[in-house]
Design a protein around this motif. Structure first.
Motif, PDB file in Angstrom:
ATOM      1  N   ARG A 191      55.189  -9.044  50.573  1.00  0.00           N
ATOM      2  CA  ARG A 191      55.028  -9.434  52.258  1.00  0.00           C
ATOM      3  C   ARG A 191      54.210  -8.256  52.761  1.00  0.00           C
ATOM      4  O   ARG A 191      53.194  -8.822  53.556  1.00  0.00           O
ATOM      5  CB  ARG A 191      56.584  -9.261  52.653  1.00  0.00           C
ATOM      6  N   SER A 192      54.370  -6.910  52.537  1.00  0.00           N
ATOM      7  CA  SER A 192      53.564  -6.042  53.458  1.00  0.00           C
ATOM      8  C   SER A 192      51.982  -6.166  53.057  1.00  0.00           C
ATOM      9  O   SER A 192      51.263  -6.086  53.958  1.00  0.00           O
ATOM     10  CB  SER A 192      54.201  -4.515  53.202  1.00  0.00           C
ATOM     11  N   GLN A 193      51.815  -6.407  51.856  1.00  0.00           N
ATOM     12  CA  GLN A 193      50.242  -6.768  51.594  1.00  0.00           C
ATOM     13  C   GLN A 193      49.771  -8.044  52.120  1.00  0.00           C
ATOM     14  O   GLN A 193      48.690  -8.107  52.671  1.00  0.00           O
ATOM     15  CB  GLN A 193      50.186  -7.004  49.905  1.00  0.00           C
ATOM     16  N   ALA A 194      50.704  -9.034  52.279  1.00  0.00           N
ATOM     17  CA  ALA A 194      50.271 -10.272  52.921  1.00  0.00           C
ATOM     18  C   ALA A 194      49.989 -10.167  54.159  1.00  0.00           C
ATOM     19  O   ALA A 194      49.038 -10.508  54.901  1.00  0.00           O
ATOM     20  CB  ALA A 194      51.146 -11.371  52.648  1.00  0.00           C
ATOM     21  N   GLU A 195      50.830  -9.295  54.900  1.00  0.00           N
ATOM     22  CA  GLU A 195      50.728  -8.961  56.258  1.00  0.00           C
ATOM     23  C   GLU A 195      49.415  -8.368  56.633  1.00  0.00           C
ATOM     24  O   GLU A 195      48.810  -8.577  57.676  1.00  0.00           O
ATOM     25  CB  GLU A 195      51.768  -8.159  56.868  1.00  0.00           C
ATOM     26  N   LYS A 196      49.225  -7.252  55.650  1.00  0.00           N
ATOM     27  CA  LYS A 196      47.828  -6.447  55.951  1.00  0.00           C
ATOM     28  C   LYS A 196      46.801  -7.306  55.763  1.00  0.00           C
ATOM     29  O   LYS A 196      45.725  -7.135  56.849  1.00  0.00           O
ATOM     30  CB  LYS A 196      47.977  -5.419  54.835  1.00  0.00           C
ATOM     31  N   ARG A 197      46.854  -8.311  55.050  1.00  0.00           N
ATOM     32  CA  ARG A 197      45.509  -9.084  54.551  1.00  0.00           C
ATOM     33  C   ARG A 197      45.192 -10.163  55.876  1.00  0.00           C
ATOM     34  O   ARG A 197      44.344 -10.451  56.418  1.00  0.00           O
ATOM     35  CB  ARG A 197      45.524 -10.049  53.421  1.00  0.00           C
ATOM     36  N   ILE A 198      46.496 -10.940  56.478  1.00  0.00           N
ATOM     37  CA  ILE A 198      46.403 -11.458  57.609  1.00  0.00           C
ATOM     38  C   ILE A 198      46.013 -10.704  58.830  1.00  0.00           C
ATOM     39  O   ILE A 198      45.006 -11.319  59.502  1.00  0.00           O
ATOM     40  CB  ILE A 198      47.913 -12.040  58.001  1.00  0.00           C
ATOM     41  N   GLN A 199      46.231  -9.602  59.120  1.00  0.00           N
ATOM     42  CA  GLN A 199      45.853  -8.589  59.994  1.00  0.00           C
ATOM     43  C   GLN A 199      44.253  -8.509  59.916  1.00  0.00           C
ATOM     44  O   GLN A 199      43.541  -8.596  60.967  1.00  0.00           O
ATOM     45  CB  GLN A 199      46.584  -7.337  60.144  1.00  0.00           C
ATOM     46  N   GLU A 200      43.844  -8.175  58.764  1.00  0.00           N
ATOM     47  CA  GLU A 200      42.425  -7.956  58.640  1.00  0.00           C
ATOM     48  C   GLU A 200      41.665  -9.066  58.824  1.00  0.00           C
ATOM     49  O   GLU A 200      40.683  -9.038  59.480  1.00  0.00           O
ATOM     50  CB  GLU A 200      42.216  -7.540  57.265  1.00  0.00           C
ATOM     51  N   MET A 201      42.008 -10.380  58.530  1.00  0.00           N
ATOM     52  CA  MET A 201      41.523 -11.619  58.872  1.00  0.00           C
ATOM     53  C   MET A 201      41.458 -12.008  60.299  1.00  0.00           C
ATOM     54  O   MET A 201      40.411 -12.420  60.691  1.00  0.00           O
ATOM     55  CB  MET A 201      42.244 -12.648  57.987  1.00  0.00           C
ATOM     56  N   CYS A 202      42.490 -11.442  60.903  1.00  0.00           N
ATOM     57  CA  CYS A 202      42.586 -11.980  62.464  1.00  0.00           C
ATOM     58  C   CYS A 202      41.422 -10.839  63.388  1.00  0.00           C
ATOM     59  O   CYS A 202      40.839 -11.181  64.135  1.00  0.00           O
ATOM     60  CB  CYS A 202      43.976 -11.533  62.944  1.00  0.00           C
TER      61      CYS A 202
END
Lengths: 85, 232
Positions: free
Chosen positions: A53-64
């Motif tokens: 989950r935390s990896q997915a969150e990090k990636r979404i934030q980078e995309m944003c």
């Protein structure tokens, strides 16, 4: 693990939003007189594969930060959910 | 000197620029495909107007990931001359090459008409053939031309305004601001002055038959600047 990120991009407070104003005026025309303000934004749904989950969150934030929002005028928020088969 | 016009999928003003540069001004001009990784030894790169990548997400947001943009960025950082017109200006801001961002026009509509501009700075490679404060007439054609700059950067950008929307006598007033741009901004240059972003279309005002020749001098200025530099 598979995740679904639900990203909402909106204009920062104080940034003029002609779309929102036009929609508000249209609602007034339809006699929804109680409407004080409308803010228009964007909704994006992102399905991604991630270790946790935390990896997915990090990636979404980078995309944003890098593409989905323009930090000069927009801010974003997101929700993340795991997709279970 | 050699001009290169970058073609993104959806850029539709590149041929107008090519016509003005190669036919009207008889300058060497080539197209650069967005997938190219080099700029074909051009001395001035033009990012033309249009709807790169269909304006998806935000105008200009996707064009900045085209392979050619790496080369454009490097070229610009090394002092190369870059002109971004309309959508090209939007691409430059999205890529962080010029400051600011674009919002939809104040009135919410697409606007296509001639406007008056005041030349605020003629000490740039793009404006040296204009008189300071000169009022010129060039058409705009955009839906998102409402230039926005966040308050911490306003002081800095103020120094780099080149063109402002004005009245026929050069009056700067919100009445003559077609789209709600901050400070009536129609064009700015980078801090070093080698990159121009301009919302109106100078290539559409380069021949008398089109109602104005004022835009021609933007390109002629570049050519003169280049020639002068060569002899220095």
């Amino acid at each position: 693990m598979k995740y679904r990120g639900k990203v909402i991009v909106t204009l920062k407070p104080g940034v003029f939003d002609p779309q929102g104003v036009t929609i508000r005026n249209a609602l007034h025309t339809l006699s929804f007189r109680e409407v004080e303000e409308v803010k228009a934004g964007k909704y994006l749904e992102i399905i991604l594969e991630s270790e946790n989950r935390s990896q997915a969150e990090k990636r979404i934030q980078e995309m944003c930060d890098q593409l989905l929002s323009n930090p000069v005028i927009e801010s974003y928020s997101y929700q993340l959910e795991e997709i279970k088969n | 000197m050699k001009f290169g016009i970058v073609v993104f999928p959806g850029s539709d003003c590149g041929y107008d620029c090519h016509h003005v540069l190669s036919q009207v001004l008889e300058a060497e001009t080539v197209f650069i495909w967005h997938g190219d990784k080099n700029l074909k030894n051009c001395d001035c790169v033009v990012l033309p107007g249009g709807f790169s990548y269909g304006d998806y997400l935000r105008a200009g947001a996707l064009a900045r990931f085209s392979p050619v943009m790496e080369a454009v960025k490097e070229f610009a950082e090394n002092g190369g001359l870059v002109i971004g017109i309309c959508n090209g200006f939007q691409v430059l801001t999205e890529a962080g090459i010029l400051p600011g961002a674009f919002l939809p026009n104040r009135g919410g509509r697409f606007i296509c008409r001639h406007v008056y501009l005041r030349v605020e700075n003629n000490q740039t490679p793009f404006t040296l053939l204009f008189a300071p404060g000169e009022v010129i007439k060039i058409p705009i054609a955009h839906q998102q031309g409402n230039f926005f700059i966040d308050s911490p950067h306003q002081e800095e950008v103020k120094k780099h305004i080149v063109f402002r929307y004005c009245g026929p006598q050069g009056e700067i007033d919100s009445r003559y601001n077609p789209n709600g741009s901050w400070e009536n901004v129609a064009g700015i240059v980078s801090r070093e002055g080698n990159i121009l972003g301009i919302m109106p279309h100078p290539e559409r005002a380069a021949e008398e038959i089109l109602g104005s020749e004022d835009g021609r001098r933007v390109f002629l200025s570049v050519i003169k600047w280049w020639e002068d530099k060569k002899w220095k």
